[in-house]
Scaffold this active site. Structure first.
Site, PDB file in Angstrom:
ATOM      1  N   SER A 181      89.253  36.008 -31.597  1.00 57.25           N
ATOM      2  CA  SER A 181      89.737  36.002 -32.972  1.00 57.25           C
ATOM      3  C   SER A 181      88.899  36.934 -33.862  1.00 57.25           C
ATOM      4  O   SER A 181      88.791  38.122 -33.560  1.00 57.25           O
ATOM      5  CB  SER A 181      89.715  34.555 -33.461  1.00 57.25           C
ATOM      6  OG  SER A 181      90.350  34.420 -34.682  1.00 57.25           O
ATOM      7  N   ASP A 351     100.819  32.542 -29.985  1.00 56.73           N
ATOM      8  CA  ASP A 351      99.699  32.626 -30.923  1.00 56.73           C
ATOM      9  C   ASP A 351     100.183  33.091 -32.287  1.00 56.73           C
ATOM     10  O   ASP A 351     100.625  34.221 -32.452  1.00 56.73           O
ATOM     11  CB  ASP A 351      98.654  33.604 -30.369  1.00 56.73           C
ATOM     12  CG  ASP A 351      97.323  33.514 -31.071  1.00 56.73           C
ATOM     13  OD1 ASP A 351      97.299  33.157 -32.260  1.00 56.73           O
ATOM     14  OD2 ASP A 351      96.306  33.821 -30.424  1.00 56.73           O
ATOM     15  N   HIS A 384      96.473  30.235 -29.969  1.00 58.03           N
ATOM     16  CA  HIS A 384      95.126  30.672 -30.344  1.00 58.03           C
ATOM     17  C   HIS A 384      93.988  29.916 -29.664  1.00 58.03           C
ATOM     18  O   HIS A 384      93.018  30.522 -29.210  1.00 58.03           O
ATOM     19  CB  HIS A 384      94.990  30.557 -31.856  1.00 58.03           C
ATOM     20  CG  HIS A 384      94.062  31.551 -32.457  1.00 58.03           C
ATOM     21  ND1 HIS A 384      94.286  32.898 -32.421  1.00 58.03           N
ATOM     22  CD2 HIS A 384      92.892  31.393 -33.101  1.00 58.03           C
ATOM     23  CE1 HIS A 384      93.306  33.533 -33.022  1.00 58.03           C
ATOM     24  NE2 HIS A 384      92.438  32.642 -33.444  1.00 58.03           N
TER      25      HIS A 384
END
Ligand code: NAG
Ligand code: NAG
Ligand code: NAG
Length: 409
Positions: A181, A351, A384
């Site tokens: 991320s 995601d 995610h």
């Protein structure tokens, strides 16, 4: 500043961090957010029979970051080739609103940090400024708003270089990097400016984030449903503490709005993580989410809004000129990442933060990369959090990372 995009982003990241169990997420069940327990990352490591060392690394702007090291696997040598053979160092960099703890929450057979140690790597875990174990500064207290005067630009120019330098000096070797991320954003931006590039051997980027414009479509509804009255209190915070009262009250009130169904919001926003273990999620909520700077969220929101990857926009020509000598903040040009730097990218079809279309934009900016040095993995079912705490991540992602690292000379 576009209030809606900031708010949306703050909510988005918060939800994405919290993953599931909406009632907990909004703090309606008291106590689940208690960050007490004091147990550091090393306790979560040694409990499984691994050695762990902790270091404190000072950035050139005065922050004191904690860094943990798992120097070997469970059985000592960790299959590192035995004897005096030096191990390959690997640095794990977490994303926004979480900390290094997230790499060690699953069982040793499921967590990336442990799997790497057992596979013979020398594992280093960094913790971004402002998170629980990196809240110290030479002169500033974390209660001082000035402590929170930073964005991910500062992670690019201060945190990442100093941590890479430190690991490089300790091990005398080039580093393999794993980012998740915002940990990918910071690395991509750094590499594009050629920072520390001679100390990095290769990089694995999970849920890569660079362009964020497609998040907004998923978020349109959230922004529209958010009631504006509370936003000013959020803005007043220099520290964005998702567990603090102002943010919690804001979220509770948001969820109490007629017609706002937080469970739907959650699913709409995070994407559907396929493979999380309920006990790990419980553990996750004991440690996360963590604070970040409000200014950092504003900067991320600018990325959502503008669809470009630029330095922080002071929103005012005078200040931009003062800081950058230009009217607009300079862009990060990802085409400038050295084309022979080995990169492994893994992204998920579910995601919502690292949207497939945004990853395609990122891949397009890497189109001049040496094809031999760019490895891309697409996982249809992953969202995610699956990349960090998914129970299937070892088979699907981590084994690929390890073989990718081993194939780089
Ligand atoms: C915040 O940091 C910037 C430099 O990045 C500096 O110019 C500015 O004066 C600082 N703001 C405050 C309120 O100290
Ligand atoms: C989920 O976590 C618990 C507690 O660590 C563990 O006992 C269990 O085996 C895990 N389940 C899976 C599918 O990994
Ligand atoms: C980015 O850099 C590449 C070459 O490294 C150049 O061709 C391109 O024009 C640059 N893009 C921008 C927007 O400056």
């Amino acid at each position: 500043m576009d209030l809606h995009s900031l708010l949306s982003l703050a909510l988005l990241i918060l939800y994405a961090s919290i993953i599931i169990e909406p009632y907990r997420a909004f703090g309606l069940s008291q106590g689940s957010f208690g960050l007490e327990g004091g147990a550091g990352i090393c306790s979560a490591v040694t409990v499984h029979g691994y050695r762990c060392q902790e270091f404190h690394v000072r950035t050139d702007d005065g922050y004191i970051l904690s860094v943990q090291r798992i120097p070997q696997g469970r059985l000592g040598s960790g299959g590192g080739g035995g004897g005096g053979k030096t191990k390959q160092p690997v640095l794990l960099q977490h994303g926004v609103l979480v900390d290094g703890m997230t790499w060690v929450l699953n069982s040793p057979d499921e967590s990336l940090a442990f799997i790497l140690a057992d596979s013979g790597f020398d594992v280093w875990i960094s913790n971004t400024r402002g998170t629980k174990f990196s809240r110290r500064h030479l002169t500033l207290d974390a209660t001082n708003p000035e402590f929170w005067n930073w964005t991910w630009d500062d992670l690019v120019t201060h945190d990442l270089p100093v941590v890479i330098d430190f690991v490089f000096k300790q091990t005398g070797q080039k580093i393999d990097y794993v980012g998740h991320s915002m940990g990918t954003l910071v690395a991509l931006a750094s590499f594009s400016e050629g920072r520390q590039i001679n100390k990095v051997k290769s990089a694995a980027l999970l849920s890569p984030i660079a362009y964020l414009s497609h998040m907004t479509t998923a978020l349109g509804n959230v922004a529209a449903k958010a009631f504006v009255g509370e936003i000013t209190t959020l803005f007043g915070l220099a520290e964005f503490n998702p567990k603090g009262e102002p943010v919690m009250n804001f979220l509770k009130a948001l969820c109490a709005q007629p017609g706002v169904n937080c469970y739907d919001l959650l699913t709409a926003i995070t994407g559907k993580n396929c493979c999380l273990n309920a006990s790990t999620v419980e553990l996750f909520l004991k440690h996360e989410p963590q604070s970040t700077a409000t200014k950092n969220l504003v900067h991320l929101a600018q990325t959502v809004r503008d669809g470009t990857l630029s330095k922080y926009d002071y929103g005012n020509l005078f200040y931009n000129v003062k800081h950058y000598g230009e009217l607009r903040p300079p862009m990060y040009n990802l085409s400038n990442i050295p084309h022979n730097l080995p990169l492994f990218l893994s992204y998920g079809g579910q995601d919502a933060l690292s949207d497939v279309r945004d990853v395609e934009t990122l891949l397009d900016s890497l189109k001049l990369h040496d094809p031999d040095k760019l490895s891309v993995q697409y996982i249809k079912d992953y969202a995610h959090a699956d990349f960090i705490i998914g129970v299937t991540a070892k088979d699907i992602v981590y084994n690929q990372i390890i073989s990718f690292f081993r194939h780089q000379l």
